[in-house]
Design an enzyme around this catalytic site. Sequence first.
Site, PDB file in Angstrom:
ATOM      1  CE  LYS A 273      -2.013   2.528   3.082  1.00 55.95           C
ATOM      2  NZ  LYS A 273      -2.047   3.794   2.283  1.00 55.95           N
TER       3      LYS A 273
ATOM      4  CB  SER B  15       3.335   9.079  11.347  1.00 58.58           C
ATOM      5  OG  SER B  15       2.200   8.315  11.702  1.00 58.58           O
ATOM      6  CB  THR B  16       6.078   7.854  15.825  1.00 58.72           C
ATOM      7  OG1 THR B  16       7.398   8.095  15.327  1.00 58.72           O
ATOM      8  CG2 THR B  16       6.171   7.110  17.145  1.00 58.72           C
TER       9      THR B  16
ATOM     10  CB  VAL C  91       0.506   5.483  11.445  1.00 60.10           C
ATOM     11  CG1 VAL C  91       0.051   4.270  10.630  1.00 60.10           C
ATOM     12  CG2 VAL C  91      -0.339   6.701  11.088  1.00 60.10           C
TER      13      VAL C  91
ATOM     14  CD  GLU D 210      12.789   5.525   8.788  1.00 55.64           C
ATOM     15  OE1 GLU D 210      12.548   6.554   9.464  1.00 55.64           O
ATOM     16  OE2 GLU D 210      12.754   5.495   7.557  1.00 55.64           O
TER      17      GLU D 210
ATOM     18  CB  CYS E 140      12.912   9.820   8.251  1.00 54.86           C
ATOM     19  SG  CYS E 140      11.354   9.258   7.556  1.00 54.86           S
TER      20      CYS E 140
ATOM     21  CD  GLU F 156       8.820  13.477  12.104  1.00 60.57           C
ATOM     22  OE1 GLU F 156       9.653  12.920  11.374  1.00 60.57           O
ATOM     23  OE2 GLU F 156       7.796  12.917  12.544  1.00 60.57           O
TER      24      GLU F 156
END
Length: 544
Positions: A212, A266-267, A269, A293, A327, A426
């Site tokens: 996806k 994202s962290t 998610v 990551e 990132c 971030e």
Amino acid sequence: MPKGVFNVPVPVNEPVKNYAPGSPEKAALKKALEEARSRQVEIPMYIGSEEVYTDNKVKVSPPHDHQHVLGYFHEGDASHVRQAIDAALAARKGWAALSWEHRASIFLKAADLIAGPYRAEINAATMLGQSKNAYQAEIDAACEMIDFLRFNVKFMTDIYQQQPESSPGVWNRMEYRPLEGFVFAITPFNFTAIAGNLPAAPAMMGNVVLWKPAFTQVYAAQVLMKVFKEAGVPDGVINMILVDGPAAGEVVFSHPDFTGIHFTGSTRVFQTIWKTIGENIGTYKTFPRIVGETGGKDFVLAHESADARAVATGLVRGAFEYQGQKCSAASRAYIPAAMWEEVKQYILADLAEIKMGGVEDFSNFVNAVIDEKSFDKITSYLDQVGKDSGKAEIIAGGGYDKSTGYFIEPTIILAKDPRYVTLCEEIFGPVLSIYVYEKESFEEILDVVNTTSLYALTGAIFAQDRYAIERATERLVDSAGNFYINDKPTGAVVGQQPFGGARASGTNDKAGSVLNLLRWVSPRALKETLVSPKDYKYPFLQEP
């Protein structure tokens, strides 16, 4: 059939083309850009042997020219996720049984296709769809993707060659099976190479994959699917679904054959995915592999012994290449007071020269951020600085305009408080926050760097004093999975700097190394006794 112990081609990092005036690669890329802008494409889902079109068409436009239409992708729903799972599982047995050298050949061919006939097309698609300039597209969509494919083939053979010792009368072997089920790959907008590697790496090890891609990266993702198909990836091995994340996740994470997630995003998610997998753990046939990551709040720390010009260049490149949408981008910096004025003058001089605009003009260093949602988030931080008088100030840039494209000027924020919000959170845009510290506070600033952020992806120390370099390397050991000395904290090269971080930055499984591929196999140990015992009695049973 004939067998052999096969040696794969020795991988070498793909040379980066420079796109100089008059070069053939520049002419080819310009032509590809013109052709792409002159037509509209229909982007389907790829499920098994089918190209799936739906009634739900979503417009694809360049972020720097959002009124122009490049084409449409066909968004699916939960039924297409189930269809893709069925297609993957139907392909699994044949793909898992295929000799490893044939899997290797497919992905080596894919690398050569990108290096040759698809190079201009995939770079142009990345430039237009993701608003990435020619050089950034070249090092990403072409070179890094090629490197992932070629080096991963070598890493695959390195894994297969890891075999146990055998004792007299016994032959021990280790086989590296693919996982039992299907892998779900969720990929981000910012790197075409990541979008290609996350499904390709598990597939290379014999797994079947649902992929996806981010909706904002679909334009280049469809070029990758064309490459995979032409290279010979069988139907059903990599299935590209264009489905909203929660809708896809509801199906995938409740399926008993779900066996692993390969994620970049994202962290928040990723944490939700991890929690969902944990809640559903009794559903699965096996414990799923969770590889991810996520974000970063990456730092540059300058020591008083650093070269001021090198620090400034590292910050300009590290913070503003690809609009800070990496990132690993330099997002926070700590500069000694004694050198701050010199560093600032170098940075301001560089920013005065930098041009911002569309990717079609190769003289533009900065382009647009990815979409309106990102634009609004980034600019909200800039607006907040204006309200926080006395806490921080914008000393360069700060302007923005989304009338034609999502353009935000490269921005420098000077913070008075080392815990100011833009030094902690971030932002994922062309915004660099700087804190100036007194040279006698170097030890204290190491603690600030280490504790300010939840993330631990990349970081850098600039210094000429070797004691300072060693001190920072030791004290910041847990602060970055990729640590740079006298260089910007971006630009990890496959096979040279395996990439990944810990803390809130992910599982640190190091894309671009053998460590990542190990997550996609389930080893089986085989012991063969050459002459079997025929008496249960051991010598110790005998009395003298």
